[in-house]
Design a protein around this motif. Structure first.
Motif, short mmCIF file in Angstrom:
data_model
loop_
_atom_site.label_atom_id
_atom_site.label_comp_id
_atom_site.label_asym_id
_atom_site.label_seq_id
_atom_site.Cartn_x
_atom_site.Cartn_y
_atom_site.Cartn_z
N MET A 1 0.86 -1.17 0.00
CA MET A 1 0.00 0.00 0.00
C MET A 1 0.90 1.24 0.00
SD MET A 1 -3.02 1.08 2.66
CE MET A 1 -2.09 0.88 4.13
N LYS A 2 0.60 2.17 -0.88
CA LYS A 2 1.36 3.40 -0.98
C LYS A 2 0.76 4.43 -0.03
CE LYS A 2 3.04 6.89 -4.06
NZ LYS A 2 2.87 7.60 -5.29
N ILE A 3 1.59 5.03 0.80
CA ILE A 3 1.13 6.02 1.77
C ILE A 3 1.74 7.36 1.42
CG2 ILE A 3 1.07 6.65 4.19
CD1 ILE A 3 1.42 3.66 4.83
N ASN A 4 0.89 8.34 1.12
CA ASN A 4 1.33 9.70 0.82
C ASN A 4 1.09 10.56 2.05
OD1 ASN A 4 1.87 9.01 -1.87
ND2 ASN A 4 -0.27 9.36 -2.42
N VAL A 5 2.17 11.09 2.63
CA VAL A 5 2.07 11.90 3.84
C VAL A 5 2.42 13.33 3.49
CG1 VAL A 5 2.88 12.20 6.19
CG2 VAL A 5 2.77 9.92 5.23
N SER A 6 1.53 14.25 3.88
CA SER A 6 1.81 15.67 3.66
C SER A 6 1.44 16.44 4.92
CB SER A 6 1.03 16.21 2.46
OG SER A 6 -0.35 16.09 2.67
N GLY A 7 2.10 17.55 5.11
CA GLY A 7 1.86 18.37 6.30
C GLY A 7 1.58 19.81 5.94
N HIS A 8 0.71 20.42 6.70
CA HIS A 8 0.38 21.82 6.53
C HIS A 8 0.69 22.52 7.85
CE1 HIS A 8 -2.39 25.32 5.97
NE2 HIS A 8 -1.76 25.30 4.81
N HIS A 9 1.70 23.36 7.86
CA HIS A 9 2.22 24.00 9.08
C HIS A 9 2.83 22.98 10.03
CE1 HIS A 9 0.54 27.82 7.87
NE2 HIS A 9 -0.67 27.31 7.81
N VAL A 10 3.24 21.83 9.50
CA VAL A 10 3.86 20.77 10.29
C VAL A 10 5.01 20.19 9.47
CG1 VAL A 10 3.51 18.50 11.34
CG2 VAL A 10 1.70 20.18 11.45
N ASP A 11 6.14 19.97 10.13
CA ASP A 11 7.24 19.29 9.47
C ASP A 11 7.02 17.79 9.59
OD1 ASP A 11 8.56 21.62 8.76
OD2 ASP A 11 9.67 21.71 10.66
N VAL A 12 6.95 17.12 8.45
CA VAL A 12 6.76 15.67 8.44
C VAL A 12 8.15 15.03 8.37
CG1 VAL A 12 5.68 13.72 7.29
CG2 VAL A 12 4.53 15.93 7.31
N THR A 13 8.62 14.55 9.51
CA THR A 13 9.95 13.95 9.59
C THR A 13 9.87 12.47 9.29
OG1 THR A 13 9.70 13.53 11.95
CG2 THR A 13 10.64 15.65 11.31
N ASP A 14 11.04 11.84 9.21
CA ASP A 14 11.09 10.40 8.96
C ASP A 14 10.47 9.62 10.11
OD1 ASP A 14 12.28 10.71 6.50
OD2 ASP A 14 14.33 10.58 7.31
N SER A 15 10.63 10.12 11.34
CA SER A 15 10.05 9.41 12.48
C SER A 15 8.52 9.45 12.43
CB SER A 15 10.55 10.00 13.80
OG SER A 15 10.12 11.32 13.95
N VAL A 16 7.94 10.56 11.97
CA VAL A 16 6.49 10.66 11.84
C VAL A 16 6.02 9.70 10.74
CG1 VAL A 16 4.58 12.18 11.19
CG2 VAL A 16 6.38 13.03 12.68
N ALA B 1 -3.28 -2.50 6.36
CA ALA B 1 -2.76 -3.06 5.11
C ALA B 1 -2.92 -4.58 5.07
CB ALA B 1 -1.30 -2.67 4.93
N ASN B 2 -2.78 -5.23 6.23
CA ASN B 2 -2.95 -6.69 6.28
C ASN B 2 -4.41 -7.10 6.18
OD1 ASN B 2 -0.22 -7.12 6.52
ND2 ASN B 2 -0.25 -7.17 8.74
N HIS B 3 -5.30 -6.35 6.83
CA HIS B 3 -6.72 -6.69 6.83
C HIS B 3 -7.42 -6.35 5.51
CE1 HIS B 3 -7.10 -6.71 11.49
NE2 HIS B 3 -6.49 -7.77 11.02
N PHE B 4 -6.93 -5.34 4.83
CA PHE B 4 -7.56 -4.89 3.58
C PHE B 4 -6.50 -4.84 2.48
CE2 PHE B 4 -9.78 -3.01 7.17
CZ PHE B 4 -11.06 -3.45 6.95
N PRO B 5 -6.13 -5.99 1.92
CA PRO B 5 -5.04 -6.03 0.93
C PRO B 5 -5.39 -5.36 -0.40
CG PRO B 5 -6.02 -8.19 1.18
CD PRO B 5 -6.65 -7.32 2.22
N THR B 6 -6.67 -5.07 -0.64
CA THR B 6 -7.04 -4.43 -1.90
C THR B 6 -6.82 -2.93 -1.90
OG1 THR B 6 -9.34 -4.26 -1.19
CG2 THR B 6 -8.74 -6.22 -2.46
N LEU B 7 -6.46 -2.36 -0.75
CA LEU B 7 -6.17 -0.93 -0.70
C LEU B 7 -4.89 -0.65 -1.47
CD1 LEU B 7 -6.90 0.06 3.00
CD2 LEU B 7 -8.27 0.55 1.00
N ILE B 8 -4.95 0.31 -2.35
CA ILE B 8 -3.80 0.63 -3.18
C ILE B 8 -3.01 1.81 -2.60
CG2 ILE B 8 -3.07 1.42 -5.47
CD1 ILE B 8 -5.59 -0.07 -6.52
N SER B 9 -3.72 2.88 -2.25
CA SER B 9 -3.03 4.07 -1.74
C SER B 9 -3.83 4.69 -0.61
CB SER B 9 -2.82 5.08 -2.86
OG SER B 9 -4.06 5.60 -3.27
N LEU B 10 -3.12 5.51 0.17
CA LEU B 10 -3.73 6.19 1.31
C LEU B 10 -3.11 7.57 1.42
CD1 LEU B 10 -5.43 4.92 3.98
CD2 LEU B 10 -3.35 5.71 5.02
#
Length: 118
Positions: A1-16, A28-37
């Motif tokens: 599953m591809k996860i696109n993370v974006s932030g508005h007035h927030v720094d999205v670090t690697d730990s986040v 992702a395990n329960h719903f394997p048909t999900l492609i992106s989030l």
């Protein structure tokens, strides 16, 4: 599953990002048909707002949460998304079941007469 993370007035670090991926492993395990989030993290008026958006079986599913601290907001949004996806999956499964055929009162009366319950 591809996860696109974006932030508005927030720094999205690697730990986040790693925290979000860790929380979404179960989904992702329960719903394997999900492609992106899509994950959008916003900070406004001292609160963190997390919104999760995906498409499941042709319908958009959205969950969001607001908290003072970012990590509990992420956890609450993931919990809500899991519940929404389970609800959508239940709706799809219920459409698979065939509804019983209802007989009209006249036909039901004839059936009772045939039984000879006297």
């Amino acid at each position: 599953m591809k996860i696109n993370v974006s932030g508005h007035h927030v720094d999205v670090t690697d730990s986040v990002k790693s925290h979000i991926e860790e929380k979404l492993e179960k989904i992702a395990n329960h719903f394997p048909t999900l492609i992106s989030l899509e994950v959008i993290i916003t900070k406004a008026h001292g609160k963190h707002h997390v919104e999760l958006t995906t498409n499941y079986e042709g319908a958009p599913v959205v969950a969001s949460a607001k908290e003072e601290v970012m990590y509990p907001a992420i956890a609450n949004a993931v919990k809500k998304l899991d519940a929404a996806l389970k609800h959508r999956k239940g709706l799809l499964k219920s459409k698979l079941h065939q509804k019983p055929i209802v007989t009209s009162p006249d036909v039901a009366h004839e059936k009772v007469q045939e039984l000879n319950l006297t």
